[in-house]
Each structure stands twice: as C-alpha cells, then as structure tokens.
Write a protein that holds these residues in place. Structure first.
Motif, PDB file in Angstrom:
ATOM      1  N   GLU A  42      39.297-106.460   6.580  1.00 51.32           N
ATOM      2  CA  GLU A  42      40.073-107.365   7.685  1.00 51.32           C
ATOM      3  C   GLU A  42      41.590-107.104   7.502  1.00 51.32           C
ATOM      4  N   ASP A  43      42.504-107.791   8.197  1.00 55.61           N
ATOM      5  CA  ASP A  43      43.903-107.593   8.175  1.00 55.61           C
ATOM      6  C   ASP A  43      44.345-107.687   6.826  1.00 55.61           C
ATOM      7  N   LEU A  44      44.919-106.599   6.118  1.00 56.64           N
ATOM      8  CA  LEU A  44      45.325-106.594   4.702  1.00 56.64           C
ATOM      9  C   LEU A  44      46.594-107.777   4.571  1.00 56.64           C
ATOM     10  N   VAL A  45      47.421-107.880   5.559  1.00 58.71           N
ATOM     11  CA  VAL A  45      48.412-108.952   5.170  1.00 58.71           C
ATOM     12  C   VAL A  45      47.774-110.279   5.136  1.00 58.71           C
ATOM     13  N   SER A  46      46.825-110.558   5.751  1.00 57.98           N
ATOM     14  CA  SER A  46      46.023-111.877   5.924  1.00 57.98           C
ATOM     15  C   SER A  46      45.298-112.128   4.574  1.00 57.98           C
ATOM     16  N   VAL A  47      44.517-110.916   4.284  1.00 57.52           N
ATOM     17  CA  VAL A  47      43.869-111.187   2.928  1.00 57.52           C
ATOM     18  C   VAL A  47      44.645-111.277   1.689  1.00 57.52           C
ATOM     19  N   ARG A  48      45.822-110.759   1.570  1.00 58.13           N
ATOM     20  CA  ARG A  48      47.041-110.836   0.486  1.00 58.13           C
ATOM     21  C   ARG A  48      47.529-112.244   0.593  1.00 58.13           C
ATOM     22  N   GLU A  49      47.744-112.696   1.699  1.00 56.29           N
ATOM     23  CA  GLU A  49      48.500-113.998   1.768  1.00 56.29           C
ATOM     24  C   GLU A  49      47.150-115.177   1.393  1.00 56.29           C
ATOM     25  N   ARG A  50      46.009-114.963   1.691  1.00 56.09           N
ATOM     26  CA  ARG A  50      45.013-115.858   1.311  1.00 56.09           C
ATOM     27  C   ARG A  50      44.938-115.814  -0.273  1.00 56.09           C
ATOM     28  N   ALA A  51      44.865-114.619  -0.923  1.00 53.92           N
ATOM     29  CA  ALA A  51      44.716-114.079  -2.425  1.00 53.92           C
ATOM     30  C   ALA A  51      45.955-114.758  -3.163  1.00 53.92           C
ATOM     31  N   LEU A  52      47.012-114.645  -2.535  1.00 55.06           N
ATOM     32  CA  LEU A  52      48.365-115.210  -3.012  1.00 55.06           C
ATOM     33  C   LEU A  52      48.296-116.548  -3.186  1.00 55.06           C
ATOM     34  N   GLY A  53      47.785-117.242  -2.245  1.00 52.51           N
ATOM     35  CA  GLY A  53      47.762-118.737  -2.125  1.00 52.51           C
ATOM     36  C   GLY A  53      46.758-119.238  -2.941  1.00 52.51           C
ATOM     37  N   ALA A  54      45.555-118.627  -3.055  1.00 49.18           N
ATOM     38  CA  ALA A  54      44.689-119.294  -4.097  1.00 49.18           C
ATOM     39  C   ALA A  54      44.907-119.134  -5.551  1.00 49.18           C
ATOM     40  N   CYS A  55      45.956-118.169  -5.826  1.00 47.68           N
ATOM     41  CA  CYS A  55      46.356-118.021  -7.034  1.00 47.68           C
ATOM     42  C   CYS A  55      47.685-118.678  -7.412  1.00 47.68           C
ATOM     43  N   ALA A  56      48.362-119.261  -6.418  1.00 47.75           N
ATOM     44  CA  ALA A  56      49.448-120.106  -6.481  1.00 47.75           C
ATOM     45  C   ALA A  56      50.727-118.932  -7.142  1.00 47.75           C
ATOM     46  N   VAL A  57      50.903-118.028  -6.495  1.00 49.08           N
ATOM     47  CA  VAL A  57      51.862-116.930  -7.094  1.00 49.08           C
ATOM     48  C   VAL A  57      53.368-117.040  -6.550  1.00 49.08           C
ATOM     49  N   PRO A  58      54.346-117.416  -7.387  1.00 45.57           N
ATOM     50  CA  PRO A  58      55.679-117.770  -6.694  1.00 45.57           C
ATOM     51  C   PRO A  58      56.170-116.751  -5.866  1.00 45.57           C
ATOM     52  N   ASP A  59      56.941-117.261  -5.016  1.00 52.97           N
ATOM     53  CA  ASP A  59      57.295-116.250  -3.853  1.00 52.97           C
ATOM     54  C   ASP A  59      58.353-114.944  -4.984  1.00 52.97           C
ATOM     55  N   SER A  60      59.018-115.376  -5.860  1.00 56.85           N
ATOM     56  CA  SER A  60      59.698-114.521  -6.907  1.00 56.85           C
ATOM     57  C   SER A  60      58.907-113.475  -7.470  1.00 56.85           C
ATOM     58  N   GLN A  61      57.559-113.665  -7.515  1.00 50.70           N
ATOM     59  CA  GLN A  61      56.571-112.675  -8.266  1.00 50.70           C
ATOM     60  C   GLN A  61      55.868-111.953  -7.175  1.00 50.70           C
ATOM     61  N   ARG A  62      56.027-112.125  -5.788  1.00 47.19           N
ATOM     62  CA  ARG A  62      55.232-111.398  -5.047  1.00 47.19           C
ATOM     63  C   ARG A  62      55.869-110.110  -4.516  1.00 47.19           C
ATOM     64  N   GLY A  63      55.245-109.168  -4.799  1.00 49.80           N
ATOM     65  CA  GLY A  63      55.654-107.598  -4.635  1.00 49.80           C
ATOM     66  C   GLY A  63      55.264-107.526  -2.926  1.00 49.80           C
ATOM     67  N   GLU A  64      55.634-106.440  -2.577  1.00 55.12           N
ATOM     68  CA  GLU A  64      55.383-105.703  -1.243  1.00 55.12           C
ATOM     69  C   GLU A  64      53.973-105.042  -1.293  1.00 55.12           C
ATOM     70  N   ILE A  65      53.340-104.801  -0.137  1.00 55.01           N
ATOM     71  CA  ILE A  65      52.113-104.176   0.179  1.00 55.01           C
ATOM     72  C   ILE A  65      52.685-102.756  -0.054  1.00 55.01           C
ATOM     73  N   GLY A  66      52.022-101.819  -0.864  1.00 53.40           N
ATOM     74  CA  GLY A  66      52.703-100.310  -0.847  1.00 53.40           C
ATOM     75  C   GLY A  66      51.552 -99.436  -0.727  1.00 53.40           C
ATOM     76  N   ALA A  67      51.988 -98.269  -0.467  1.00 53.11           N
ATOM     77  CA  ALA A  67      50.898 -97.155  -0.309  1.00 53.11           C
ATOM     78  C   ALA A  67      50.688 -96.450  -1.806  1.00 53.11           C
ATOM     79  N   GLN A  68      49.686 -96.072  -2.090  1.00 50.77           N
ATOM     80  CA  GLN A  68      49.216 -95.478  -3.066  1.00 50.77           C
ATOM     81  C   GLN A  68      49.330 -93.718  -3.036  1.00 50.77           C
ATOM     82  N   PRO A  69      49.446 -93.147  -4.335  1.00 52.27           N
ATOM     83  CA  PRO A  69      49.571 -91.849  -4.299  1.00 52.27           C
ATOM     84  C   PRO A  69      48.573 -91.129  -3.394  1.00 52.27           C
TER      85      PRO A  69
END
Length: 74
Positions: A42-69
């Motif tokens: 699926e669209d990674l941004v959408s999956v990430r937003e659903r996961a963050l919403g389900a876990c109630a992660v505050p905006d101040s603790q949300r990092g960016e989507i990053g690339a791995q080595p």
C-alpha cells in the motif's frame, strides 16, 4: 523460519518479532527505541498515518519516513 522469528497476522498486516539469541546470534541486539519498520504494497504514507493514529503518537515524537542503508525507502 527460525526459532527466534515470530510472525503474527493482524488482520492482513504482518507483525514480526525477533529474538536474536533464539535466532542463533551470540548476544541480544541493543534496544531500537523509536524505530518502526513497515513493508507494504500500500501507500507507505497512508500506512504510517494509520499506525501513528492507532498508537496515538504525539506530533512531537513523529519522525520522518527515511531510507535505510540497504536502499529500502518509500
């Protein structure tokens, strides 16, 4: 599959847990606080937003989507 890897089907989302010692590594890995890895068709941004919403992660603790080595990225 090895003795240290455990997979859980969470309504179509696969949750994977790893116990390094049970998987054959000589010592446990250090804690990996603040990281969550997703693999999705699926669209990674959408999956990430659903996961963050389900876990109630505050905006101040949300990092960016990053690339791995190893070049995995959105």
């Amino acid at each position: 599959m090895t003795g240290g890897r455990h997979y859980f089907d969470c309504d179509g989302t696969l949750l994977t847990r790893l116990d390094p010692v049970a998987d054959g590594d000589p010592a446990p890995y250090p804690p990996n606080h603040g990281h969550c890895y997703f693999a999705t068709d699926e669209d990674l941004v959408s999956v990430r937003e659903r996961a963050l919403g389900a876990c109630a992660v505050p905006d101040s603790q949300r990092g960016e989507i990053g690339a791995q080595p190893w070049d995995e990225r959105p």
